[in-house]
Design a protein around this motif. Structure first.
Motif, PDB file in Angstrom:
ATOM      1  N   LEU A   1      46.410  47.760   1.558  1.00  0.00           N
ATOM      2  CA  LEU A   1      45.185  48.321   1.580  1.00  0.00           C
ATOM      3  C   LEU A   1      44.090  47.303   0.368  1.00  0.00           C
ATOM      4  CD1 LEU A   1      46.335  51.896   0.558  1.00  0.00           C
ATOM      5  CD2 LEU A   1      44.948  50.741   1.883  1.00  0.00           C
TER       6      LEU A   1
ATOM      7  N   GLU B   1      46.761  52.989  -8.174  1.00  0.00           N
ATOM      8  CA  GLU B   1      47.122  54.038  -7.839  1.00  0.00           C
ATOM      9  C   GLU B   1      45.546  55.130  -7.669  1.00  0.00           C
ATOM     10  OE1 GLU B   1      50.226  54.859  -6.414  1.00  0.00           O
ATOM     11  OE2 GLU B   1      50.954  53.429  -7.124  1.00  0.00           O
ATOM     12  N   ILE B   2      44.961  55.135  -8.374  1.00  0.00           N
ATOM     13  CA  ILE B   2      43.242  55.759  -7.594  1.00  0.00           C
ATOM     14  C   ILE B   2      42.649  54.462  -6.338  1.00  0.00           C
ATOM     15  CG2 ILE B   2      40.847  56.161  -8.174  1.00  0.00           C
ATOM     16  CD1 ILE B   2      42.372  57.844 -11.446  1.00  0.00           C
TER      17      ILE B   2
ATOM     18  N   SER C   1      42.736  53.971   0.477  1.00  0.00           N
ATOM     19  CA  SER C   1      43.875  54.774   2.005  1.00  0.00           C
ATOM     20  C   SER C   1      42.602  55.683   2.577  1.00  0.00           C
ATOM     21  CB  SER C   1      44.934  55.757   1.698  1.00  0.00           C
ATOM     22  OG  SER C   1      44.313  56.504   0.790  1.00  0.00           O
ATOM     23  N   VAL C   2      41.520  56.184   1.876  1.00  0.00           N
ATOM     24  CA  VAL C   2      40.896  57.160   2.569  1.00  0.00           C
ATOM     25  C   VAL C   2      39.882  56.432   3.681  1.00  0.00           C
ATOM     26  CG1 VAL C   2      41.855  59.457   2.006  1.00  0.00           C
ATOM     27  CG2 VAL C   2      39.734  58.206   0.502  1.00  0.00           C
ATOM     28  N   GLY C   3      39.719  54.966   3.377  1.00  0.00           N
ATOM     29  CA  GLY C   3      38.235  54.552   3.753  1.00  0.00           C
ATOM     30  C   GLY C   3      37.079  54.279   2.959  1.00  0.00           C
ATOM     31  N   ALA C   4      37.766  54.399   1.375  1.00  0.00           N
ATOM     32  CA  ALA C   4      37.256  54.248   0.292  1.00  0.00           C
ATOM     33  C   ALA C   4      36.817  52.756  -0.363  1.00  0.00           C
ATOM     34  CB  ALA C   4      36.741  55.010  -0.315  1.00  0.00           C
TER      35      ALA C   4
ATOM     36  N   LYS D   1      43.640  52.410  -5.082  1.00  0.00           N
ATOM     37  CA  LYS D   1      45.008  51.754  -3.889  1.00  0.00           C
ATOM     38  C   LYS D   1      44.717  53.543  -3.101  1.00  0.00           C
ATOM     39  CE  LYS D   1      49.089  53.272  -2.726  1.00  0.00           C
ATOM     40  NZ  LYS D   1      51.035  53.623  -3.624  1.00  0.00           N
ATOM     41  N   HIS D   2      45.014  54.297  -3.429  1.00  0.00           N
ATOM     42  CA  HIS D   2      44.839  55.747  -2.306  1.00  0.00           C
ATOM     43  C   HIS D   2      43.316  56.139  -2.241  1.00  0.00           C
ATOM     44  CE1 HIS D   2      49.362  57.562  -2.024  1.00  0.00           C
ATOM     45  NE2 HIS D   2      48.647  56.846  -3.655  1.00  0.00           N
ATOM     46  N   ALA D   3      42.329  55.411  -2.783  1.00  0.00           N
ATOM     47  CA  ALA D   3      40.857  55.694  -2.477  1.00  0.00           C
ATOM     48  C   ALA D   3      40.451  54.885  -1.224  1.00  0.00           C
ATOM     49  CB  ALA D   3      39.697  55.493  -3.724  1.00  0.00           C
TER      50      ALA D   3
ATOM     51  N   SER E   1      47.702  54.781 -13.266  1.00  0.00           N
ATOM     52  CA  SER E   1      46.912  55.078 -12.676  1.00  0.00           C
ATOM     53  C   SER E   1      45.440  54.919 -11.777  1.00  0.00           C
ATOM     54  CB  SER E   1      46.378  56.991 -13.430  1.00  0.00           C
ATOM     55  OG  SER E   1      47.624  57.379 -13.498  1.00  0.00           O
TER      56      SER E   1
ATOM     57  N   ASP F   1      51.282  48.271   1.290  1.00  0.00           N
ATOM     58  CA  ASP F   1      50.565  49.694   1.990  1.00  0.00           C
ATOM     59  C   ASP F   1      49.363  48.427   2.583  1.00  0.00           C
ATOM     60  OD1 ASP F   1      52.459  51.248   1.566  1.00  0.00           O
ATOM     61  OD2 ASP F   1      51.224  51.635   0.171  1.00  0.00           O
TER      62      ASP F   1
ATOM     63  N   VAL G   1      53.093  48.306  -4.698  1.00  0.00           N
ATOM     64  CA  VAL G   1      52.566  48.841  -3.927  1.00  0.00           C
ATOM     65  C   VAL G   1      50.989  48.427  -2.929  1.00  0.00           C
ATOM     66  CG1 VAL G   1      54.425  50.603  -3.705  1.00  0.00           C
ATOM     67  CG2 VAL G   1      51.387  51.374  -4.900  1.00  0.00           C
TER      68      VAL G   1
END
Ligand SMILES: Cc1ncc(C[n+]2csc(CCOP(=O)(O)OP(=O)(O)O)c2C)c(N)n1
Ligand code: SF4
Ligand SMILES: [Mg+2]
Lengths: 336, 393
Positions: B101, B65-66, B72-75, B68-70, B62, B99, B95
């Motif tokens: 990132l 993944e956190i 992805s929104v530009g953070a 990575k996804h942060a 997690s 991806d 990933v």
């Protein structure tokens, strides 16, 4: 009771709840381009939350049918920004997006506005491998929604049993054989209630069926997005391929799942329980009516139907909170 | 230009860099020896020195993944781990790279379980060497801070957009104190442009679908793009060091490697991380005795500095690799770094003898005496391709 119900509804008076099917918005944010099976109710779950959430939304989808069958490269059905996430990363993906957006807005790097953050994960992804991650997400302060779409199998990998598969069902991992009639011996995990009870800070947890009662699922999405903080929805999704029935019966099976009481339909709003379809007060249809329409139960002997019925009876008649709290015999604490 | 010059640990140096880049999101999960960086960052948040979303994750999967996804929104995001925790995050690590990132992660190198050991081994970081992560290896706390600042600049560059791992020896560097010059916020701002994913950012104003199911129709083209980005990273790293020097006055002769007396050496030892400090001092000592020895330190492992290595070793007769990792059943039973060095040398006109020294596993100290022994074995002509140094036989 009536007083409490009034209070529950009052909380969402600004959420713009739909009053009947004719008030439902026409604009779609999940449209053509997917190649889910005919009669796929999980696809309706996608369509529903996207419609309600609208354009100011970001979505992640965990690996599963709703990834693989939904988003072939260059033919995405998603009008809203969407990103794949790993099978067990549903919770973390929502946290990452929500945290990123919050930090960027606070620091003035992007404009301040409400952006809905939604993850969908399947029953295997959310119910087994990603359980810890969803628990983690529900402990955060972020506004996010996890939708557990439950077609009761690892559908994408050819219908294997998950921790949320109904007892007795045939799947490719649990075939009925000449020695063992029943291979699926695990009782379905009580996922939504487990999450609600385990995370007392969460303001809204609900179960739903995409098609029954009409607009109920859509309104639950509205409430979840309006409640604030992390929220969770668990939907029961008839799956023609995995459950082995003609696609035309999807809505009927969804309705029967609720009316037989094998799937408890409820909301937990700030810790208060509200049954959407309260089978303590209505007649419960026999579970067999639901099971016998599905090929995955075609191997059932009469005793198997009886067993499932007895478990469902116990749930509605003996549990302290049917479908939610499997504590029996009253809540009085024994004192020494 | 500098905020302070202080004694601090390797993990504290990285924490300062993360504070200075004004990271937006960081996620933590405890495991020795990298954890100190998160302890320090938590204190920065508690004391108002860092404005970031700080998430205590439910596990390393997690956690990554956190990040990575942060991202992805530009953070701007930061994560990290060690040893078995790093392996627990492995799917997410994969990933994040595919991806594209540009998350930056600290890997405080630690032996993999079992048996339990807190000490350094390089297998954790080396396991991701082919996934699409750039990997910088620090041997001092200053280098760790510099690497981290440079990592954000290189990883976020639109020509690259790849995650970067800051590898650092557990214990010997994560927990030892060094004098570190900490740049000012203004200087870092000058060096590091704001993070922008451009038209790849996940935001309602940019309704794209990221990582849809592509299958054989497109995966090969996507891999190729990643491959080209990794190739381009070389030039971007060179530019970044140049810019780093012009803003901060911190000079590195070569971004990728550090040579000590290699130019006229007969035998050269190659290594990375904190053992370099010991090796360098042994080289100086042996030079005083008139021995033609040298030491070559790798600072970047991905992209791998093949060109620099060929150039540096063009007149060398014998090369030893200080491998703080294991590779069971690998070619010639040598460990990981040897293979990358040997394959770089295959394209060279000079083909020195390559001897592998497996040493310091699980955090065992690599002594001066042992480094000397390596040089002696190389000088006198080795009889084996691999030596385990410092092991009870
Ligand atoms: C870590 C990991 N393990 C296994 C898989 C293989 N896999 C892909 S989809 C899937 C099934 C997911 O089931 P569920 O979450 O119920 O979603 P559904 O396919 O039913 O929509 C599996 C096991 C994977 N992608 N990642
Ligand atoms: S297998 Fe089931 S869940 Fe998957 S697309 Fe078909 S109906 Fe939907
Ligand atoms: Mg499923």
């Amino acid at each position: 009771m009536t007083e409490q119900r009034a209070r529950n509804d009052d909380e969402f008076k600004d959420a713009g709840l739909y009053k009947g099917v004719h008030s439902v918005d026409l604009e779609e944010f999940y449209t053509s381009g997917h190649r889910t099976c005919q009669g796929c109710e999980s696809a309706l779950v996608m369509r529903g939350f996207a419609k309600v959430a609208g354009s100011r939304t970001v979505v992640t989808g965990a690996t599963g049918c709703m990834y693989v069958a939904n988003t072939s490269y260059m033919t995405t059905p998603w009008i809203v920004p969407w990103m794949h996430t790993q099978l067990a990363a549903g919770g973390a993906s929502a946290v990452g997006m929500a945290a990123g957006i919050k930090a960027l807005q606070r620091k003035g790097k992007i404009p301040k506005e409400k952006i809905n953050v939604i993850n969908f994960s399947g029953d295997l992804g959310a119910g087994d491998e990603g359980l810890g991650g969803i628990s983690g997400a529900l402990q955060t302060p972020y506004d996010l929604l996890i939708v557990i779409y439950d077609n009761e199998s690892a559908a994408n990998t050819d219908i294997q049993a998950s921790g949320l598969t109904t007892w007795g069902a045939q799947t490719t991992f649990t075939p009925s054989g000449s020695k063992e009639r029943i291979m699926q011996k695990r009782w379905k995990k009580n996922i939504a209630a487990m999450m609600a009870i385990g995370h007392p800070n969460v303001k809204y947890v609900a179960t739903a069926c995409a098609t029954f009662p009409a607009t109920d699922y859509l309104n639950k999405v509205k409430k979840a997005l309006a409640a604030g903080g992390p929220t969770l929805l668990h939907t029961i999704d008839p799956c023609p391929k995995g459950w082995d029935y003609h696609p035309r019966y999807s809505n009927i099976l969804g309705e029967l799942a609720v009316k037989t009481g094998i799937f408890a339909d409820y909301e937990i709003i700030n810790g208060r329980v509200k049954y959407t379809y309260d089978l303590r007060k209505r007649e419960r249809l026999p579970v067999k009516k639901y099971l016998e329409k599905q090929g995955r139960f075609s191997h059932f002997a009469e005793e198997d139907y009886d067993y499932v019925q007895s478990m469902v009876d116990e749930m509605w008649e003996e549990w302290e909170l049917p479908g939610i709290l499997p504590i029996k015999g009253g809540l009085s604490v024994e004192r020494e | 230009m500098f905020e302070m010059e202080e004694l601090m640990t390797g993990t504290d140096a990285v924490a300062h860099a993360v504070r200075l880049v004004d990271v937006d999101v960081f996620a933590a999960y405890p495991i020795r020896p990298y954890t100190g960086v998160m302890d320090r960052l938590a204190r920065f948040v508690a004391n108002g020195q860092l404005d970031a979303e700080y998430i205590i994750a439910d596990g390393e999967h997690s956690q990554f993944e956190i990040g990575k996804h942060a991202s992805s929104v530009g953070a701007r995001a930061f994560v990290g781990s060690s040893g078995t925790g790093w392996l627990y995050a492995m799917e997410a690590i994969g990933v994040t790279a595919t991806d594209r990132l540009p998350v930056v992660a600290l890997v405080g190198n630690r032996a993999l379980d079992d048996p339990g050991a807190f000490g350094v081994e390089h297998n954790d970081a080396l396991l991701v060497r082919d996934l699409g992560w750039l990997i910088a290896w620090a041997s001092t706390a200053q280098e760790a801070l510099d690497n981290t600042l440079i990592a954000y600049r290189v990883g976020e560059d639109p020509r690259v957009r790849m995650p970067v791992a800051i590898a650092m020896d557990g214990g010997y560097l994560t927990h030892s104190e060094h004098l570190v010059k900490v740049p000012s916020k203004e200087a870092v701002k000058k060096f590091l442009p704001p993070y922008s994913l451009g038209d790849r950012v996940l935001h309602p104003d940019n309704p794209i679908s990221i990582a849809p199911q592509a299958n054989e129709d497109w995966v090969m083209e996507i891999r190729r793009q990643n491959y080209e980005a990794a190739k381009r990273s070389r030039g971007v790293i060179i530019d970044a060091y140049r810019e780093y020097e012009s803003v901060l006055g911190i000079h590195y002769d070569n971004p990728f490697i550090e040579e000590l007396d290699v130019e006229d050496a007969d035998v050269v030892l190659i290594g990375m991380g904190s053992a370099s400090v010991v090796a360098r001092s042994v080289v100086r000592e042996m030079r005083n005795e008139g021995k033609r020895v040298g030491y070559l330190k790798l600072r970047w492992y991905r992209p791998f500095p093949s060109e620099e290595i060929r150039k540096s070793l063009k007149n060398v007769r014998s090369v030893g690799i200080l491998d703080r990792n294991f590779a069971m059943g690998a070619p010639d039973n040598q460990a990981i770094t040897s293979h990358d060095i040997k394959s770089s040398l295959y394209e060279s006109t000079n083909h020195p003898i390559v001897t592998d020294f497996i040493a310091g596993l699980g955090g065992r100290e690599i002594s001066r005496k042992e480094i000397r022994k390596m040089f002696n074995l190389m000088e006198s002509g080795r009889t084996e391709k691999v030596y385990w140094i410092g092991v009870r036989e």
